[in-house]
Design a protein around this motif. Structure first.
Motif, mmCIF file in Angstrom:
data_model
loop_
_atom_site.group_PDB
_atom_site.id
_atom_site.type_symbol
_atom_site.label_atom_id
_atom_site.label_comp_id
_atom_site.label_asym_id
_atom_site.label_seq_id
_atom_site.Cartn_x
_atom_site.Cartn_y
_atom_site.Cartn_z
ATOM 1 N N TYR A 276 0.833 -1.205 0.000
ATOM 2 C CA TYR A 276 0.000 0.000 0.000
ATOM 3 C C TYR A 276 0.870 1.258 0.000
ATOM 4 O O TYR A 276 0.539 2.263 -0.650
ATOM 5 N N ARG A 284 -3.852 1.807 -5.768
ATOM 6 C CA ARG A 284 -4.476 1.508 -4.485
ATOM 7 C C ARG A 284 -5.933 1.075 -4.675
ATOM 8 O O ARG A 284 -6.432 0.238 -3.924
ATOM 9 N N TRP A 285 -6.582 1.617 -5.685
ATOM 10 C CA TRP A 285 -7.938 1.173 -5.997
ATOM 11 C C TRP A 285 -7.942 -0.257 -6.518
ATOM 12 O O TRP A 285 -8.885 -1.015 -6.294
ATOM 13 N N GLN A 288 -8.091 -2.863 -3.572
ATOM 14 C CA GLN A 288 -9.069 -2.669 -2.507
ATOM 15 C C GLN A 288 -9.645 -4.004 -2.019
ATOM 16 O O GLN A 288 -9.854 -4.221 -0.827
ATOM 17 N N ASP A 292 -9.520 -5.488 1.791
ATOM 18 C CA ASP A 292 -10.741 -5.803 2.536
ATOM 19 C C ASP A 292 -10.702 -7.230 3.094
ATOM 20 O O ASP A 292 -11.196 -7.487 4.207
#
Length: 304
Positions: A276, A284-285, A288, A292
């Motif tokens: 990250y 970074r998208w 995701q 999570d």
């Protein structure tokens, strides 16, 4: 004697989830070690790190013993690779498995990337990948050897891992395919593209086994990725290439399932925190979903 006693009474129980496999690691693996010194060194090394984990007041003492035994065993095992034969193929496979767990159980620095370092591949990675080209031809000897049941079980899991019908409909597939499309759309170099796709295909298989067999998922299910992924990918990972880092983030989901083992604890979040930090806002998208899966950004913030 202390290390061997601890291994046979305690450490072996922490290396595998399956009760049958635990018995193999308690009895049969030690028998192999008694006739192959490098395996015995590997056993003593992982027992030493387990004791360091359990006895913080003597942590440095046990770590030093573990490092000594591991380095001696690694030197012997690496020297045998060019002459791998029916007699030493089983011991080499056992030592490689111990080396993976030792690498994960060893004290880590904030910059530790597990698979690669500033010199290239990590030592245990060199050992495992060096065995890859010989293992296929050694299968009959592995299956007939003292750990035959263990290798046969692993082979069945590997065949299932490579079965396309088994993979269809897995809950992670949409996310893996989305990452694949994003990488393909942004990649203009065919050689890089081949490395990305080879690595991502193997990560997809590891995740498929993870979601299908979460309760019995083992380190070998995750780290078979190391054998099958193109060498070029690890070069890109060492260079901190953005797409390579995103693929590695998806692999961290597999590592997270192993977090219940003392030797793997914290690695998924440690590596994801580094990833990250190294990727830009756009990438970074891309990661995701794996973030999570290991607890979200809050887990990364709490870890740091």
């Amino acid at each position: 004697m202390e290390l061997l006693h601890h291994y046979t009474t305690s450490t072996y129980h922490t290396l595998r989830s399956d009760a049958v496999q635990r018995t193999v690691w308690q009895m049969s693996v030690c028998e192999v070690g008694f006739s192959h010194e490098f395996v015995l060194r590997g056993i003593l090394a992982i027992a030493a790190l387990h004791l360091a984990h359990l006895r913080p007041s003597r942590k440095e003492f046990y770590i030093a013993r573990g490092m000594m035994h591991h380095q001696l065993g690694l030197r012997m095992a690496t020297g045998l690779l060019p002459a791998m034969n029916e007699e030493n193929c089983t011991p080499l496979c056992v030592f490689a498995a111990l080396a993976v767990m030792f690498a994960m159980a060893s004290p880590r620095t904030p910059e530790d990337f597990l698979l690669v370092n500033d010199k290239g591949l990590a030592d245990w990675m060199i050992l495992m990948r060096g065995m890859n080209s010989i293992l296929d031809s050694s299968e009959p000897n592995l299956f007939a050897g003292p750990l035959g049941l263990m290798f046969q079980s692993g082979h069945r899991r590997f065949q299932l891992r490579s079965s396309e019908p088994f993979m269809l409909g897995s809950p992670h597939d949409d996310q893996v395919l989305l990452l694949q499309q994003r990488i393909l759309d942004s990649c203009v170099d065919p050689e890089r593209g081949n490395a990305y796709m080879g690595a991502l295909a193997e990560v997809r298989k590891s995740l498929t086994v993870l979601f299908a067999y979460a309760e019995t998922y083992e380190g070998s299910d995750a780290f078979i990725w190391v054998f099958r992924t193109p060498e070029e990918y690890f070069v890109l990972l060492r260079e901190q290439d953005q797409s390579a880092l995103c693929i590695f983030a998806f692999f961290c989901v597999s590592l997270h399932r192993l977090s219940g083992h003392w030797w793997a604890h914290g690695w998924s979040i440690h590596l994801m925190s580094q990833i990250y930090r190294l990727v830009d806002e756009e990438h970074r998208w891309w990661i995701q979903w794996p973030i999570d899966q290991i607890g979200g950004l809050r887990a990364l913030q709490d870890f740091s």
